[in-house]
Design a protein around this motif. Structure first.
Motif, PDB file in Angstrom:
ATOM      1  N   LEU A 116      20.416  -2.741  -8.285  1.00 29.75           N
ATOM      2  CA  LEU A 116      19.946  -1.777  -7.291  1.00 29.75           C
ATOM      3  C   LEU A 116      20.046  -2.375  -5.895  1.00 29.75           C
ATOM      4  N   HIS A 117      20.359  -1.542  -4.937  1.00 27.60           N
ATOM      5  CA  HIS A 117      20.388  -1.972  -3.542  1.00 27.60           C
ATOM      6  C   HIS A 117      18.952  -2.003  -3.023  1.00 27.60           C
ATOM      7  N   GLU A 118      18.667  -2.908  -2.108  1.00 21.24           N
ATOM      8  CA  GLU A 118      17.312  -3.032  -1.570  1.00 21.24           C
ATOM      9  C   GLU A 118      16.808  -1.730  -0.963  1.00 21.24           C
ATOM     10  N   ARG A 119      17.702  -0.888  -0.447  1.00 25.51           N
ATOM     11  CA  ARG A 119      17.281   0.405   0.110  1.00 25.51           C
ATOM     12  C   ARG A 119      16.680   1.302  -0.960  1.00 25.51           C
ATOM     13  N   GLU A 120      17.061   1.080  -2.218  1.00 23.58           N
ATOM     14  CA  GLU A 120      16.510   1.894  -3.299  1.00 23.58           C
ATOM     15  C   GLU A 120      15.066   1.542  -3.607  1.00 23.58           C
ATOM     16  N   LEU A 121      14.558   0.478  -3.020  1.00 26.53           N
ATOM     17  CA  LEU A 121      13.171   0.077  -3.200  1.00 26.53           C
ATOM     18  C   LEU A 121      12.296   0.569  -2.050  1.00 26.53           C
ATOM     19  N   LEU A 122      12.834   1.489  -1.246  1.00 20.68           N
ATOM     20  CA  LEU A 122      12.114   2.061  -0.106  1.00 20.68           C
ATOM     21  C   LEU A 122      11.937   3.558  -0.309  1.00 20.68           C
ATOM     22  N   ASP A 123      10.876   4.116   0.269  1.00 20.20           N
ATOM     23  CA  ASP A 123      10.683   5.560   0.201  1.00 20.20           C
ATOM     24  C   ASP A 123      11.485   6.259   1.299  1.00 20.20           C
ATOM     25  N   ALA A 124      11.297   7.543   1.430  1.00 19.04           N
ATOM     26  CA  ALA A 124      12.055   8.330   2.409  1.00 19.04           C
ATOM     27  C   ALA A 124      11.769   7.920   3.854  1.00 19.04           C
ATOM     28  N   TRP A 125      10.636   7.268   4.097  1.00 20.67           N
ATOM     29  CA  TRP A 125      10.268   6.817   5.439  1.00 20.67           C
ATOM     30  C   TRP A 125      10.600   5.345   5.633  1.00 20.67           C
ATOM     31  N   GLN A 126      11.359   4.784   4.716  1.00 24.59           N
ATOM     32  CA  GLN A 126      11.771   3.380   4.749  1.00 24.59           C
ATOM     33  C   GLN A 126      10.595   2.418   4.602  1.00 24.59           C
ATOM     34  N   ARG A 127       9.581   2.852   3.849  1.00 25.25           N
ATOM     35  CA  ARG A 127       8.442   2.006   3.525  1.00 25.25           C
ATOM     36  C   ARG A 127       8.654   1.430   2.123  1.00 25.25           C
ATOM     37  N   PRO A 128       8.204   0.232   1.844  1.00 26.11           N
ATOM     38  CA  PRO A 128       8.387  -0.355   0.514  1.00 26.11           C
ATOM     39  C   PRO A 128       7.631   0.416  -0.570  1.00 26.11           C
ATOM     40  N   SER A 138       3.199   4.001   0.771  1.00 19.55           N
ATOM     41  CA  SER A 138       2.163   4.329   1.756  1.00 19.55           C
ATOM     42  C   SER A 138       2.451   5.614   2.516  1.00 19.55           C
ATOM     43  N   GLY A 139       3.638   6.184   2.352  1.00 23.21           N
ATOM     44  CA  GLY A 139       3.947   7.443   3.017  1.00 23.21           C
ATOM     45  C   GLY A 139       4.204   7.285   4.501  1.00 23.21           C
ATOM     46  N   PRO A 140       4.275   8.410   5.210  1.00 22.51           N
ATOM     47  CA  PRO A 140       4.696   8.382   6.611  1.00 22.51           C
ATOM     48  C   PRO A 140       3.750   7.664   7.562  1.00 22.51           C
ATOM     49  N   ASP A 141       2.465   7.552   7.232  1.00 19.31           N
ATOM     50  CA  ASP A 141       1.550   6.906   8.179  1.00 19.31           C
ATOM     51  C   ASP A 141       1.456   5.391   8.002  1.00 19.31           C
ATOM     52  N   ARG A 142       2.135   4.829   6.998  1.00 19.84           N
ATOM     53  CA  ARG A 142       2.162   3.389   6.736  1.00 19.84           C
ATOM     54  C   ARG A 142       0.818   2.807   6.319  1.00 19.84           C
ATOM     55  N   MET A 143      -0.134   3.642   5.952  1.00 24.57           N
ATOM     56  CA  MET A 143      -1.454   3.165   5.542  1.00 24.57           C
ATOM     57  C   MET A 143      -1.675   3.537   4.082  1.00 24.57           C
ATOM     58  N   SER A 144      -1.936   2.536   3.257  1.00 25.47           N
ATOM     59  CA  SER A 144      -2.174   2.784   1.836  1.00 25.47           C
ATOM     60  C   SER A 144      -3.578   3.309   1.598  1.00 25.47           C
ATOM     61  N   GLY A 145      -3.721   4.088   0.538  1.00 23.42           N
ATOM     62  CA  GLY A 145      -5.044   4.531   0.117  1.00 23.42           C
ATOM     63  C   GLY A 145      -5.513   5.836   0.716  1.00 23.42           C
ATOM     64  N   ASN A 146      -4.585   6.652   1.242  1.00 19.07           N
ATOM     65  CA  ASN A 146      -5.027   7.945   1.767  1.00 19.07           C
ATOM     66  C   ASN A 146      -4.154   9.080   1.213  1.00 19.07           C
ATOM     67  N   ALA A 147      -4.392  10.290   1.687  1.00 16.38           N
ATOM     68  CA  ALA A 147      -3.817  11.487   1.080  1.00 16.38           C
ATOM     69  C   ALA A 147      -2.301  11.609   1.223  1.00 16.38           C
ATOM     70  N   ASP A 148      -1.667  10.913   2.147  1.00 17.99           N
ATOM     71  CA  ASP A 148      -0.218  11.076   2.263  1.00 17.99           C
ATOM     72  C   ASP A 148       0.568  10.040   1.452  1.00 17.99           C
TER      73      ASP A 148
END
Length: 83
Positions: A28-40, A55-65
Motif C-alpha cells: 500500500l502507498h502511504e497515502r492510503e493510510l490517510l483519510d480524505a482530509w489527509q489525516r492519519p 480525527s476528521g476535518p478538525d484534526r481533533m480526536s474524540g469528537n463528533a466529526d
C-alpha cells in the motif's frame, strides 16, 4: 483500509498489529493510510476485532466529526449500516 484489514484477518486469522504491517504486506502507498482530509488513520485491534479511526476535518480526536469503523462497519462519520 477496512477491506485490507479484512483481507489480512481472513488470511492470518487476526487483524494486523499495525497499518504499517498492512502497507508492507500488500504494497500500500502511504497515502492510503490517510483519510480524505489527509489525516492519519489509526488502527486498534484486539482478538479478532478491529477499529479504524480518523480525527476528521478538525484534526481533533474524540469528537463528533471523527470517522470510526468497527469490524468493517461505519459507526460514526458516515452512512450508518442498516438495522
Amino acid at each position: 483500509m477496512s477491506t485490507a484489514v479484512e483481507i489480512h484477518r481472513a488470511e492470518y486469522g487476526e487483524p494486523p498489529k499495525s497499518l504499517d504491517e498492512l502497507r508492507e504486506l500488500y504494497g500500500l502507498h502511504e497515502r492510503e493510510l490517510l483519510d480524505a482530509w489527509q489525516r492519519p488513520i489509526t488502527l486498534s485491534a484486539a482478538d479478532e476485532r478491529f477499529t479504524l479511526r480518523s480525527s476528521g476535518p478538525d484534526r481533533m480526536s474524540g469528537n463528533a466529526d471523527d470517522i470510526v469503523i468497527e469490524d468493517g462497519y461505519v459507526i460514526q462519520g458516515g452512512p450508518q449500516p442498516p438495522d
